[in-house]
Motif scaffolding. Structure first.
Motif, PDB file in Angstrom:
ATOM      1  N   LEU A 174       0.710  -1.173  -0.077  1.00 42.95           N
ATOM      2  CA  LEU A 174       0.039  -0.028   0.023  1.00 42.95           C
ATOM      3  C   LEU A 174       1.328   1.680  -0.023  1.00 42.95           C
ATOM      4  N   LEU A 175       1.843   1.132   0.465  1.00 45.29           N
ATOM      5  CA  LEU A 175       2.727   2.118   1.038  1.00 45.29           C
ATOM      6  C   LEU A 175       3.462   2.727  -0.623  1.00 45.29           C
ATOM      7  N   GLU A 176       3.635   1.895  -1.125  1.00 44.53           N
ATOM      8  CA  GLU A 176       4.453   1.535  -2.917  1.00 44.53           C
ATOM      9  C   GLU A 176       3.062   2.223  -3.918  1.00 44.53           C
ATOM     10  N   SER A 177       1.908   2.067  -3.311  1.00 48.14           N
ATOM     11  CA  SER A 177       0.642   2.658  -4.016  1.00 48.14           C
ATOM     12  C   SER A 177       0.491   3.827  -4.015  1.00 48.14           C
ATOM     13  N   PHE A 178       0.708   3.663  -2.544  1.00 42.01           N
ATOM     14  CA  PHE A 178       0.914   5.506  -1.485  1.00 42.01           C
ATOM     15  C   PHE A 178       1.468   6.661  -2.423  1.00 42.01           C
ATOM     16  N   ASN A 179       2.678   5.933  -2.740  1.00 44.89           N
ATOM     17  CA  ASN A 179       3.804   7.136  -3.309  1.00 44.89           C
ATOM     18  C   ASN A 179       3.298   7.135  -4.983  1.00 44.89           C
ATOM     19  N   MET A 180       2.355   6.310  -5.636  1.00 47.02           N
ATOM     20  CA  MET A 180       1.863   6.519  -7.206  1.00 47.02           C
ATOM     21  C   MET A 180       1.138   7.118  -6.786  1.00 47.02           C
ATOM     22  N   THR A 207      -2.030  13.304  -7.211  1.00 48.41           N
ATOM     23  CA  THR A 207      -2.792  14.033  -5.906  1.00 48.41           C
ATOM     24  C   THR A 207      -2.259  15.683  -5.903  1.00 48.41           C
ATOM     25  N   LEU A 208      -0.893  15.272  -5.507  1.00 46.63           N
ATOM     26  CA  LEU A 208      -0.382  16.353  -5.708  1.00 46.63           C
ATOM     27  C   LEU A 208       0.296  17.116  -6.540  1.00 46.63           C
ATOM     28  N   ASP A 265      -1.103  20.756  -5.540  1.00 46.03           N
ATOM     29  CA  ASP A 265      -0.284  21.261  -4.648  1.00 46.03           C
ATOM     30  C   ASP A 265      -0.441  21.698  -3.621  1.00 46.03           C
ATOM     31  N   GLU A 266      -0.633  20.363  -3.039  1.00 48.48           N
ATOM     32  CA  GLU A 266      -0.747  20.681  -0.887  1.00 48.48           C
ATOM     33  C   GLU A 266       0.378  19.162  -0.752  1.00 48.48           C
ATOM     34  N   ASN A 267       0.563  19.215   0.716  1.00 56.58           N
ATOM     35  CA  ASN A 267       1.189  18.356   0.697  1.00 56.58           C
ATOM     36  C   ASN A 267       0.310  17.107   1.176  1.00 56.58           C
ATOM     37  N   GLN A 281       3.386  13.070   0.744  1.00 55.74           N
ATOM     38  CA  GLN A 281       4.025  13.308  -1.027  1.00 55.74           C
ATOM     39  C   GLN A 281       4.698  14.759  -0.518  1.00 55.74           C
ATOM     40  N   GLU A 282       5.241  15.550  -0.764  1.00 56.95           N
ATOM     41  CA  GLU A 282       4.993  17.214   0.281  1.00 56.95           C
ATOM     42  C   GLU A 282       5.499  18.043  -1.534  1.00 56.95           C
ATOM     43  N   LYS A 283       4.798  19.066  -0.764  1.00 55.80           N
ATOM     44  CA  LYS A 283       4.617  20.830  -2.014  1.00 55.80           C
ATOM     45  C   LYS A 283       6.274  20.971  -2.126  1.00 55.80           C
TER      46      LYS A 283
END
Length: 254
Positions: free
Chosen positions: A83-89, A94-95, A99-101, A118-120
């Motif tokens: 799920l962490l790999e999926s989240f990063n993808m 979404t980022l 353009d927000e954290n 994932q940070e702006k």
């Protein structure tokens, strides 16, 4: 758990780690002793052991932060948690739109642990580092995961504790928290409107797995001026991100 199998020293070490995780670099030995109401000699032994094992590190000013050993555990956990790999993808998409954290967190008792972010790119940064823990009752990605509890389970979880106040907007009682959770079950999301940090807002939605169990929450954090401009878009994008991650985890809408 039966008390005879409970290891008190591990419980105390866990309390120390949770305190340091909440506000890294803030607490000295004496501060930890006072905050946890544990004598200084016991805290000294715990910190000395944790530092030797690399679970914490001592900074200038004799304050403590989480150490490299815990970072290695998080990395190892990440490798085994798809799920962490999926989240990063997915969060990267979404980022790009908001353009927000964007954060991923998992409930840990009455706290929520930040697993990924994932940070702006910005000169103004909201402190939401991976590995940090935040109070569930005062944060949107904590509250969204509390919706899995019944009223009596929520009462048992907080066990008559006073809800810590971080700003004038922080929820004060478990009853008030329950009312927000009831609303979130209907809307599918929770909001933190300056409940943890003044001037900081967030929106969160739940992620479910193939067993239709709530496993974590995703969150978008932003400052007040961005919130006023992007609130509706942020709600839609976070709901969509949670839906995509749930689908990747095998969730099927009942």
């Amino acid at each position: 758990m039966d008390d005879k199998y409970w290891v008190r020293s591990l419980e105390r070490a866990n309390l120390v780690l949770n305190l340091i995780a909440k506000e890294p670099g803030k607490f000295r030995l004496i501060d930890i002793s006072k905050s946890l109401n544990i004598n200084k000699s016991s805290i000294f032994s715990i910190l000395n052991t944790l530092e030797f094992l690399g679970w914490v590190t001592k900074e200038k000013g004799n304050t403590y932060k989480l150490g490299p050993t815990l970072g290695a555990y998080i990395t190892a956990y990440s490798r085994n948690f798809s799920l962490l790999e999926s989240f990063n993808m997915e969060a990267e998409k979404t980022l790009e739109k908001l353009d927000e954290n964007i954060l991923l967190g998992v409930l840990n008792g009455t706290n929520v642990l930040c697993l990924a972010a994932q940070e702006k790119k910005s000169i103004v940064r909201i402190a939401t580092d991976v590995g940090m823990q935040f109070p569930a009752h005062a944060t949107s990605f904590g509250k969204i995961q509390l919706i899995k509890y019944s009223y009596y389970e929520l009462i048992d979880l907080y066990n008559d504790q006073e809800l810590e106040q971080f700003t004038p907007n922080t929820i004060k009682t478990v009853g008030e928290l329950w009312n927000q959770l009831e609303s979130a079950r209907w809307s599918g999301y929770t909001i933190d409107a300056e409940e943890y940090l003044q001037g900081c807002y967030s929106i969160s939605a739940p992620v479910y797995n193939h067993k239709n169990s709530l496993i974590c929450g995703v969150c978008c954090t932003m400052l007040e001026n961005s919130w006023n401009e992007k609130k509706d878009k942020a709600i839609q994008e976070i709901l969509d991100l949670a839906k995509r991650l749930s689908e990747r985890a095998g969730y099927t809408q009942p």
